[in-house]
Design a protein around this motif. Structure first.
Motif, PDB file in Angstrom:
ATOM      1  N   ASP A 101      94.006  18.483 106.561  1.00 27.34           N
ATOM      2  CA  ASP A 101      94.260  18.727 105.146  1.00 27.34           C
ATOM      3  C   ASP A 101      93.081  19.347 104.403  1.00 27.34           C
ATOM      4  O   ASP A 101      93.111  19.472 103.188  1.00 27.34           O
ATOM      5  CB  ASP A 101      94.655  17.409 104.460  1.00 27.34           C
ATOM      6  CG  ASP A 101      96.026  16.944 104.906  1.00 27.34           C
ATOM      7  OD1 ASP A 101      96.747  17.757 105.530  1.00 27.34           O
ATOM      8  OD2 ASP A 101      96.369  15.785 104.658  1.00 27.34           O
ATOM      9  N   LEU A 129      90.085   7.551 110.985  1.00 29.92           N
ATOM     10  CA  LEU A 129      91.337   6.866 110.678  1.00 29.92           C
ATOM     11  C   LEU A 129      92.492   7.806 110.400  1.00 29.92           C
ATOM     12  O   LEU A 129      92.343   8.836 109.752  1.00 29.92           O
ATOM     13  CB  LEU A 129      91.142   5.981 109.447  1.00 29.92           C
ATOM     14  CG  LEU A 129      90.241   4.763 109.617  1.00 29.92           C
ATOM     15  CD1 LEU A 129      90.162   4.009 108.310  1.00 29.92           C
ATOM     16  CD2 LEU A 129      90.744   3.867 110.726  1.00 29.92           C
ATOM     17  N   ASN A 130      93.646   7.406 110.880  1.00 30.49           N
ATOM     18  CA  ASN A 130      94.893   8.023 110.455  1.00 30.49           C
ATOM     19  C   ASN A 130      95.753   6.977 109.752  1.00 30.49           C
ATOM     20  O   ASN A 130      95.514   5.771 109.902  1.00 30.49           O
ATOM     21  CB  ASN A 130      95.667   8.565 111.662  1.00 30.49           C
ATOM     22  CG  ASN A 130      95.349  10.035 111.926  1.00 30.49           C
ATOM     23  OD1 ASN A 130      94.495  10.622 111.275  1.00 30.49           O
ATOM     24  ND2 ASN A 130      96.032  10.605 112.883  1.00 30.49           N
ATOM     25  N   ALA A 162      86.652  10.915 109.767  1.00 26.62           N
ATOM     26  CA  ALA A 162      87.781  11.382 110.565  1.00 26.62           C
ATOM     27  C   ALA A 162      88.170  10.400 111.660  1.00 26.62           C
ATOM     28  O   ALA A 162      88.693  10.794 112.691  1.00 26.62           O
ATOM     29  CB  ALA A 162      87.468  12.749 111.174  1.00 26.62           C
ATOM     30  N   ASN A 178      93.952  14.475 113.402  1.00 23.52           N
ATOM     31  CA  ASN A 178      93.375  13.773 112.265  1.00 23.52           C
ATOM     32  C   ASN A 178      93.812  14.429 110.965  1.00 23.52           C
ATOM     33  O   ASN A 178      93.523  15.585 110.694  1.00 23.52           O
ATOM     34  CB  ASN A 178      91.855  13.754 112.353  1.00 23.52           C
ATOM     35  CG  ASN A 178      91.300  12.880 111.264  1.00 23.52           C
ATOM     36  OD1 ASN A 178      91.127  13.361 110.147  1.00 23.52           O
ATOM     37  ND2 ASN A 178      91.071  11.624 111.548  1.00 23.52           N
ATOM     38  N   ALA A 179      94.511  13.655 110.170  1.00 23.30           N
ATOM     39  CA  ALA A 179      95.108  14.201 108.955  1.00 23.30           C
ATOM     40  C   ALA A 179      94.056  14.701 107.970  1.00 23.30           C
ATOM     41  O   ALA A 179      94.234  15.732 107.318  1.00 23.30           O
ATOM     42  CB  ALA A 179      95.983  13.141 108.295  1.00 23.30           C
ATOM     43  N   GLU A 205     105.357   5.506 111.241  1.00 20.20           N
ATOM     44  CA  GLU A 205     105.376   6.954 111.453  1.00 20.20           C
ATOM     45  C   GLU A 205     103.975   7.499 111.157  1.00 20.20           C
ATOM     46  O   GLU A 205     103.465   7.341 110.041  1.00 20.20           O
ATOM     47  CB  GLU A 205     106.403   7.625 110.531  1.00 20.20           C
ATOM     48  CG  GLU A 205     106.498   9.120 110.744  1.00 20.20           C
ATOM     49  CD  GLU A 205     107.388   9.766 109.699  1.00 20.20           C
ATOM     50  OE1 GLU A 205     106.947  10.745 109.062  1.00 20.20           O
ATOM     51  OE2 GLU A 205     108.513   9.260 109.488  1.00 20.20           O
ATOM     52  N   LEU A 206     103.370   8.107 112.156  1.00 14.89           N
ATOM     53  CA  LEU A 206     102.006   8.599 111.997  1.00 14.89           C
ATOM     54  C   LEU A 206     102.007   9.866 111.142  1.00 14.89           C
ATOM     55  O   LEU A 206     102.793  10.783 111.380  1.00 14.89           O
ATOM     56  CB  LEU A 206     101.425   8.913 113.385  1.00 14.89           C
ATOM     57  CG  LEU A 206      99.910   8.981 113.509  1.00 14.89           C
ATOM     58  CD1 LEU A 206      99.268   7.630 113.225  1.00 14.89           C
ATOM     59  CD2 LEU A 206      99.533   9.433 114.926  1.00 14.89           C
ATOM     60  N   VAL A 207     101.109   9.902 110.156  1.00 14.88           N
ATOM     61  CA  VAL A 207     101.043  11.073 109.283  1.00 14.88           C
ATOM     62  C   VAL A 207      99.908  11.966 109.772  1.00 14.88           C
ATOM     63  O   VAL A 207      98.748  11.554 109.758  1.00 14.88           O
ATOM     64  CB  VAL A 207     100.776  10.654 107.814  1.00 14.88           C
ATOM     65  CG1 VAL A 207     100.806  11.877 106.904  1.00 14.88           C
ATOM     66  CG2 VAL A 207     101.797   9.613 107.370  1.00 14.88           C
ATOM     67  N   LEU A 208     100.230  13.168 110.181  1.00 12.24           N
ATOM     68  CA  LEU A 208      99.219  14.046 110.787  1.00 12.24           C
ATOM     69  C   LEU A 208      98.674  15.092 109.837  1.00 12.24           C
ATOM     70  O   LEU A 208      97.624  15.665 110.085  1.00 12.24           O
ATOM     71  CB  LEU A 208      99.789  14.743 112.017  1.00 12.24           C
ATOM     72  CG  LEU A 208     100.120  13.838 113.209  1.00 12.24           C
ATOM     73  CD1 LEU A 208     100.556  14.671 114.399  1.00 12.24           C
ATOM     74  CD2 LEU A 208      98.922  12.982 113.591  1.00 12.24           C
ATOM     75  N   HIS A 209      99.388  15.406 108.796  1.00  8.65           N
ATOM     76  CA  HIS A 209      98.867  16.329 107.781  1.00  8.65           C
ATOM     77  C   HIS A 209      99.618  16.118 106.476  1.00  8.65           C
ATOM     78  O   HIS A 209     100.600  15.396 106.441  1.00  8.65           O
ATOM     79  CB  HIS A 209      98.908  17.790 108.258  1.00  8.65           C
ATOM     80  CG  HIS A 209     100.274  18.370 108.409  1.00  8.65           C
ATOM     81  ND1 HIS A 209     100.596  19.618 107.988  1.00  8.65           N
ATOM     82  CD2 HIS A 209     101.406  17.860 108.948  1.00  8.65           C
ATOM     83  CE1 HIS A 209     101.861  19.871 108.261  1.00  8.65           C
ATOM     84  NE2 HIS A 209     102.360  18.824 108.851  1.00  8.65           N
ATOM     85  N   ARG A 210      99.094  16.728 105.444  1.00  3.41           N
ATOM     86  CA  ARG A 210      99.582  16.489 104.078  1.00  3.41           C
ATOM     87  C   ARG A 210      99.592  14.983 103.791  1.00  3.41           C
ATOM     88  O   ARG A 210     100.532  14.458 103.199  1.00  3.41           O
ATOM     89  CB  ARG A 210     100.980  17.072 103.889  1.00  3.41           C
ATOM     90  CG  ARG A 210     101.017  18.570 104.076  1.00  3.41           C
ATOM     91  CD  ARG A 210     102.403  19.111 103.810  1.00  3.41           C
ATOM     92  NE  ARG A 210     102.533  20.461 104.299  1.00  3.41           N
ATOM     93  CZ  ARG A 210     103.606  20.935 104.924  1.00  3.41           C
ATOM     94  NH1 ARG A 210     104.646  20.163 105.143  1.00  3.41           N
ATOM     95  NH2 ARG A 210     103.629  22.178 105.328  1.00  3.41           N
ATOM     96  N   VAL A 211      98.501  14.354 104.197  1.00  5.61           N
ATOM     97  CA  VAL A 211      98.486  12.890 104.122  1.00  5.61           C
ATOM     98  C   VAL A 211      98.333  12.386 102.692  1.00  5.61           C
ATOM     99  O   VAL A 211      98.971  11.411 102.289  1.00  5.61           O
ATOM    100  CB  VAL A 211      97.385  12.310 105.051  1.00  5.61           C
ATOM    101  CG1 VAL A 211      96.002  12.733 104.618  1.00  5.61           C
ATOM    102  CG2 VAL A 211      97.467  10.798 105.127  1.00  5.61           C
ATOM    103  N   ARG A 212      97.484  13.049 101.922  1.00  4.96           N
ATOM    104  CA  ARG A 212      97.205  12.520 100.579  1.00  4.96           C
ATOM    105  C   ARG A 212      98.446  12.535  99.694  1.00  4.96           C
ATOM    106  O   ARG A 212      98.614  11.691  98.829  1.00  4.96           O
ATOM    107  CB  ARG A 212      96.059  13.303  99.928  1.00  4.96           C
ATOM    108  CG  ARG A 212      94.738  13.177 100.697  1.00  4.96           C
ATOM    109  CD  ARG A 212      93.609  13.936 100.014  1.00  4.96           C
ATOM    110  NE  ARG A 212      93.217  13.298  98.769  1.00  4.96           N
ATOM    111  CZ  ARG A 212      92.381  12.261  98.680  1.00  4.96           C
ATOM    112  NH1 ARG A 212      91.848  11.752  99.776  1.00  4.96           N
ATOM    113  NH2 ARG A 212      92.079  11.740  97.518  1.00  4.96           N
TER     114      ARG A 212
END
Lengths: 84, 651
Positions: free
Chosen positions: B487, A51-52, A49, B482-483, A58-65
């Protein structure tokens, strides 16, 4: 082709500050698989946890995959910690 | 009831011998009469609150006379080391507690370096200071004895010179057998943003502790003595090794804290459009301040007592050797934000220099930077003019001006006298009431963290409910950004004990994350663990309640289940809210700056985001319910009675 900027902690292992990814990569999930093969130790950073991902600044905070990637995108791995 | 009567009544209830292995005494130090008495914290209190920040609250609760004013010498200043301070790797911390002269609510601040550990090595867990010394005084703690020394030779010295003089006069060496908590000229002059310095950079910062110590006419507490091992209930070094390994194996430590320190967060914040800029009128700033730009100026890292992490970046600007501010300790992320974007400065060299100056002048960079940014916005809006500033043009980004203002503030010279009153500038009559609309403070305390929390609702709630005012170190849910964690709903649910929305802008379940963080961080402070290496602040993998419980048992022989420790964390917050209630704090104070409700963010992927009042209010009510608090934000009756029984010796 994607350009992937690495944090300093990975640059030595990767042998470069940035990587050009020419394999077909449609999402960040697929990019993670590529990086795992090319950068020793990448998995542990991602799993802990630290790395983002930022795509085109544009920073991805969720639904990254599932985040789609397109040819020419610039992806950056950003250590995310807090301080005092 | 006068402070001496309160102390006498309390002493009559306290044990006169240690209650468990490694327990240090509480020294009640009457600075006016030059008397020291000592006792020990009862086990019932330790069971409820542990030591450090926890037992500090017990002493403040019992000794506070809210009919006085914060700087009255009848209001005590209390230092406390944690149960594991100086014993466990990365547990080098202690707290300083009082009634804040800066905010008007609870003052409680935390520092590391060597002072908390060396104090405990000398046999003291808590120092309770009261009474105004008849002349400037230095307390000298050595071989377990406390002596009163004349501090006249040291009055007027700031941090760099004071540390040099003390080392020469008393012998010994910093980090080997010498540690100190001291004030600078700013503390002597009751600057409300002044800190108590605990090292070259480490300080008890928030809420004006330097002014509080200055009001007691106490220049320094010097602690000397060889380090030693403690007699513990059971062997503990084997488990210490496990904790050290856990620390060093954690990616956050290995790849970030040990190598660069905390400025990493600047970049995610600015990319997110959440970097407080120009007093939060804007929310993103230049990449010239990214952590990587500090690399050329970082000759190495330093650390606190027996901490294997060494997260404190040193700096060297490679300039004139004679420039006393050309090298130093830091900056941390907070200072980077407060003296970079928040005042419009875009050169990393300027930020580093201002950091070094603040460390010497003994200033809380969060409150000092915020006070300057507030003044700059008032000037920009014409609410104050050059007539109010002594002719100074408060222009964003002028590093030379900011440097001048910092010196003026530390000496209360000219407009510096206004800045020295920090968040209270309106109350003190310096600014018109309309200026409050632009003050970035909660409960009278300027924001610590430069992060703009209009996007991240968990952060926003944490800043609103923090008992000492607008401060991220009490409960910040850093893992919310933290993504990977967002998720993984199952993992996130386990982490926070229930469902928390994955969406950063959602209000759903965020009260749960704040509650869990507040409990774990409260316990961390009560055992003396560094926040950076406590579970949930930067990583889910760092030591938390399980490890604390195991090592408390080894060290003290006191058995705590992790769930009982979780309750201790809740209790600490509960007592702090009982104290704040006596100081007039209620639900209306668990809020956020007006700007965040009314002005949306204008840049980035979350442009348009702000805090919705109704949603925030509902989230606050859920937080209260989850925390066993009434709708007014104080412990519910049954729990309040339980806490009061523990605090009043009836448990």
């Amino acid at each position: 082709m994607l350009t992937v900027h690495l944090p300093a902690s990975l640059q030595r292992d990767a042998g470069a500050a940035s990587l050009a990814v020419t394999e077909p990569v449609g999402t960040i999930a697929e990019l993670v698989e590529v990086l795992e093969r090319r950068v020793p130790g990448f998995r542990s950073l991602f799993d802990d946890a630290l790395l983002n991902f930022a795509v085109n600044d544009e920073l991805v905070l969720h639904r990254v995959r599932d985040r789609p990637l397109a040819d020419g995108d610039v992806v950056e791995l950003i250590p995310t910690i807090s301080g005092g | 009831m006068p402070i001496r009567d309160r102390v006498a009544r309390l002493l009559a209830e306290l044990p006169d011998a240690p209650q468990y292995p490694t327990q240090g005494a509480t020294a009640f130090i009457d600075l006016e009469r030059r008397e020291v008495r000592q006792a020990y914290t009862p086990v019932s209190v330790v069971r409820a609150l542990l030591a450090g920040r926890g037992a500090n609250m017990f002493y403040l609760y019992r000794l506070l006379d809210e009919s006085l004013a914060p700087l009255d010498p009848g209001v005590p200043l209390i230092f406390g080391s944690g149960v594991l301070t100086g014993i466990v790797p990365s547990a080098a911390r202690g707290n300083a507690t009082s009634w804040s002269p800066e905010s008007g609510v609870l003052m409680d601040c935390n520092a590391g370096d060597y002072f908390p550990s060396f104090t405990k090595m000398n046999g003291y867990d808590h120092l309770v200071l009261y009474g105004r010394a008849p002349r400037w005084t230095l307390l000298h703690v050595k071989d377990g004895r406390i002596a009163f020394r004349d501090a006249a030779p040291y009055v007027g010295l700031d941090n760099l010179d004071l540390r040099e003089r003390i080392e020469a006069d008393f012998g010994g060496a910093w980090t080997r057998d010498l540690a100190m908590a001291s004030i600078t000229r700013a503390g002597e002059r009751l600057v409300l943003t002044s800190a108590i310095m605990a090292g070259p950079k480490a300080c008890y910062a928030r809420g004006g502790p330097g002014a509080k110590m200055g009001a007691l006419r106490l220049k320094a507490i010097l602690v000397q003595g060889q380090t030693h091992d403690f007699e513990t209930a059971q062997p503990y070094k084997g488990y210490n090794r496990e904790i050290a390994q856990k620390l060093l194996a954690t990616s956050v430590v290995k790849h970030a804290l040990k190598t660069t320190g905390t400025p990493f967060l600047y970049k995610p914040s600015r990319l997110l459009g959440a970097m407080g800029t120009k007093n939060h009128q804007e929310t993103t700033w230049t990449d010239a301040l990214d952590a990587s730009n500090i690399d050329p100026y970082r000759p190495g890292m330093a650390g606190c007592f027996r901490c294997p992490v060494n997260c404190r970046p040193l700096n060297d600007l490679h300039g004139d050797e004679a420039d006393r501010y050309g090298r130093g300790d830091g900056p941390e992320y907070v200072t980077l934000g407060k003296f970079g974007p928040n005042v419009g400065i875009d050169r990393i060299e300027s930020v580093i220099r201002l950091n070094n100056i603040c460390n010497d002048l003994g200033l809380d960079t969060a409150s000092t930077g915020s006070a300057i940014a507030w003044a700059m916005e008032l000037f920009q809006r014409g609410i104050i003019t050059a007539r109010d500033t002594g002719g100074l043009e408060l222009v964003w980004g002028d590093a030379a001006l900011v440097e001048r203002l910092i010196f003026m503030l530390s000496r209360r010279e000219g407009f510096g006298d206004v800045l020295a009153d920090g968040a209270r500038a309106v109350e003190k009559g310096h600014y018109p009431p309309g200026a409050l609309r632009y003050r970035m403070a909660v409960k009278g305390l300027m924001q610590s963290d430069p992060h703009d929390a209009r996007i991240l609702k968990a952060f926003a709630l944490g800043l609103a409910v923090s008992t000492r005012g607008m401060d991220h170190l009490r409960n910040r849910v850093t893992l919310e950004i933290n993504a990977r964690i967002n998720d993984d709903p199952a993992f996130k649910q386990r982490l926070y004990g229930g469902a928390v929305s994955a969406a950063p802008t959602s209000y759903e379940g965020k009260e749960r994350a704040v509650r869990v963080c507040e409990n774990v961080f409260g316990v961390g402070d009560a055992v003396g663990m560094c926040r950076f290496t406590t579970q949930l602040f930067n990583s889910p993998s760092l030591p938390g309640l399980d490890q604390f419980a195991a090592q408390i048992a080894n060290v003290t022989g006191l058995a705590f289940e992790p769930a009982a420790l979780d309750r201790v964390g809740l209790n600490i917050m509960g007592v702090e809210r009982l104290i704040n209630r006596r100081l007039g704090v209620g639900r209306q104070d668990d809020t956020l700056p007006e700007r965040w409700f009314e002005e949306p963010i204008t840049v980035g992927a979350y442009a348009g985001e702000k805090i919705d009042r109704a949603e925030f209010d509902a989230m606050l009510s859920r937080f209260y319910a989850l925390s066993s608090l009434t709708e007014e934000g104080v412990p519910q009756d049954a729990w309040r009675r339980e806490l009061e029984a523990a605090l009043e010796g009836r448990a």
